[in-house]
Design an enzyme around this catalytic site. Structure first.
Site, short mmCIF file in Angstrom:
data_model
loop_
_atom_site.label_atom_id
_atom_site.label_comp_id
_atom_site.label_asym_id
_atom_site.label_seq_id
_atom_site.Cartn_x
_atom_site.Cartn_y
_atom_site.Cartn_z
N GLN B 90 0.81 -1.21 0.00
CA GLN B 90 0.00 0.00 0.00
C GLN B 90 0.85 1.27 0.00
OE1 GLN B 90 -2.41 -0.67 3.50
NE2 GLN B 90 -3.35 -2.49 2.63
N HIS B 154 -0.37 -0.59 5.66
CA HIS B 154 -0.72 0.42 6.65
C HIS B 154 0.34 1.51 6.85
CE1 HIS B 154 -3.30 -3.07 8.37
NE2 HIS B 154 -3.63 -2.72 7.15
N GLU B 248 -13.36 3.29 11.50
CA GLU B 248 -13.80 4.27 12.49
C GLU B 248 -13.65 5.71 12.03
OE1 GLU B 248 -11.50 3.67 16.07
OE2 GLU B 248 -12.39 1.69 16.45
N TYR B 258 -6.61 5.57 21.09
CA TYR B 258 -7.83 5.20 20.36
C TYR B 258 -8.05 3.68 20.31
CZ TYR B 258 -8.52 10.06 19.71
OH TYR B 258 -8.74 11.38 19.99
N TYR B 269 -9.58 -10.82 9.04
CA TYR B 269 -10.11 -11.05 7.70
C TYR B 269 -10.71 -12.44 7.55
CZ TYR B 269 -7.98 -6.78 5.85
OH TYR B 269 -7.66 -5.47 5.60
#
Lengths: 132, 375
Positions: B90, B154, B248, B258, B269
């Site tokens: 990513q 990520h 979120e 958080y 997954y």
């Protein structure tokens, strides 16, 4: 209860783990880790993909019948229309940035999982020969 | 035989622990009486990760593959000397933002996957530079997360400024959820806050905490790919990807945790759980969570006069379901969700330009302007 299950896993898994693994099995194992990192968010845990969005890899005729084109898709990315199991997909898969040995590993994994079977191992050399 | 037994137990275990997920209470609906259309402004883009609007109405666009594009007078120009990008999973060339006082400072900020430091692999970096004759000059790296890793997941990377000249940016957990997000001595799974020159604000929350990464502003995040300043309150809002379920929206507050991955509304997954709690003392609850996941990316809170019906609404791109989501929020509660422009494609980004129009970046297509049709 949890302990019991853990025990079962260890007891049934241990003998398997101790068995000597063939180069193909080792490659599949590495490919499985790569799959969880680089592919699972689109092609999903069971290789089922997402209907109309991400094509499946499980029992994919494209993957199983087009070995070179599949390597090419993973190496350089894939765009334009592609037909998988008689369904068209018009999407874009960016090149995931894997090295040739990693592409061989992930190919060995996806062609030997979820009902797919491929005994002719894909090697780093084979991947390196696939051109854009 | 042995194999089939272990397979059987595995299946048993999977089902015995199959997590019961609570779906989002408010469901996304198709809009009725919809009078907005799109116009393709910048065609033919692959993954237009970030965009920034220059004072002359031209647009700077980042392609994940590493190209920085200037779109001006209906023409694309490739900008020279872009950041040296590590394209992996990513990661790539990610967000781009202008200094709030761009006209006087000329600073352009970019986040990207970097393999700087010579180790194998890479991690998220934030840099700034100026644009001169279609070339980036005065390039400075302001932050580079450590250590490098070959993980593809990520990288986070959205950038926003608050009203006091601080820059905020996100870094995801880098595929190491059990070590990074809850540890403030490590990078990853954090929102960072810096001064515009990259120095660390003296009132950052962990400035006096031993061994802490002093740039951290909040922690316990998974992978925030949407970030925006609230047009009225000035607070920084993010949206972040959950695993399977559990995306979120969070309002970022100084020093707060958080919760990822200790508390989550998501599951793995493959359907197995990794936590059975969704709240804990000392950990923030999201303003909203999505089950199932929409794979949120890009974030804007509308305040333009061109879209009076959407004023104060949240707009979030959905990569997975390929629409733009509109969330109506009252008293910090989502009361309505709509799927706008269904089937348009993977919506990577949404921004309100200084000219008041909304622009939406869609993978494989390009950048669309959203046009309200009077009737």
């Amino acid at each position: 209860m949890k302990l019991y299950y853990t025990l079962i896993i260890i007891l049934t898994g241990l003998p398997l783990a101790l068995q000597a693994q063939s180069p193909l099995e080792k490659s599949i194992k590495r490919g499985s880790d790569l799959y969880e990192d680089f592919c699972v968010s689109c092609h999903m845990s069971y290789g089922q993909g997402i209907p109309n969005v991400y094509p499946p890899l499980a029992k994919s005729d494209f993957l199983m019948q087009n070995r070179k084109a599949s390597i090419k898709a993973i190496k350089y990315g894939q765009t334009g229309e592609i037909v998988v199991n008689n369904k068209p997909y018009i999407g874009y898969m960016a090149p995931p940035g894997l090295s040739d040995d990693e592409i061989a590993d992930v190919m060995n994994y996806i062609t030997n999982t979820w009902g797919n079977k491929n005994t002719k191992m894909i090697t780093e050399e084979e991947v390196s020969l696939v051109e854009k | 035989m042995r194999k089939s037994i272990s397979l059987l137990t595995l299946i048993l275990i999977t089902c015995a622990t199959c997590a019961q997920q609570t779906e989002s209470e408010i469901k996304a609906e198709s809009p009725v009486d919809f009078h907005y259309t799109t116009e393709l402004i910048v065609p033919e883009l692959n993954i237009p990760w970030g965009m920034a609007f220059l004072p002359d109405n031209s647009i700077l666009i980042t392609e994940k593959s590493g190209e920085l594009i200037l779109f001006k007078d209906n023409k694309k120009t490739i900008i020279q000397n872009p950041p040296n990008v590590y394209v992996r999973g990513q990661g790539g060339l990610l967000d781009i933002a202008l200094h709030p006082d761009y006209e006087n400072t000329g600073w352009i900020y970019m986040s990207y996957a970097s393999s700087e430091d010579h180790e194998e692999g890479g991690n998220t970096a934030l840099a700034r530079a100026k644009l001169n004759n279609n070339t980036l000059v005065d390039f400075e790296v302001l932050y580079k997360a450590e250590p490098n890793t070959k993980k593809g997941q990520h990288w986070g990377s959205r950038i926003s400024f608050d009203n006091d000249g601080h820059i905020y940016f996100s870094i995801g957990d880098r595929g190491n959820r059990d070590e990074n997000p809850q540890d403030i001595t490590k990078d990853g799974g954090k929102i960072y806050r810096l001064n515009d020159d990259g120095s660390i604000p003296s009132d950052n929350p962990f400035i006096n905490t031993q061994n802490a990464k002093k740039a951290i502003y909040s922690y316990g995040h998974r992978n925030p790919q949407g970030m925006t300043k609230h047009p009225v309150t000035g607070a920084i809002y993010v949206n972040e990807h959950g695993p399977k379920g559990g995306d979120e929206i969070n309002i970022i507050a100084k020093g707060k945790n958080y919760g990822w991955p200790v508390i989550s509304y998501g599951i793995n997954y493959n359907g197995t759980p990794f936590t059975d709690i969704t709240e804990r003392e000392g950990m923030e609850q999201p303003l909203f969570y999505w089950v199932p996941s929409i794979a949120p990316c890009g974030f804007v809170i509308v305040n333009s006069n061109f879209y009076p019906e959407w004023r104060g609404n949240f707009l979030v791109g959905s990569l997975k379901f390929q629409y733009l989501e509109r969330l109506v929020v009252e008293n910090n509660q989502v009361i309505k969700r709509e799927k706008l422009f269904e089937h348009i494609g993977r919506v990577r980004n949404i921004k309100q330009a200084p000219n008041g129009y909304l622009y939406m970046a869609v993978e494989g297509q390009g950048i669309f302007k959203i046009i309200p049709n009077q009737n």
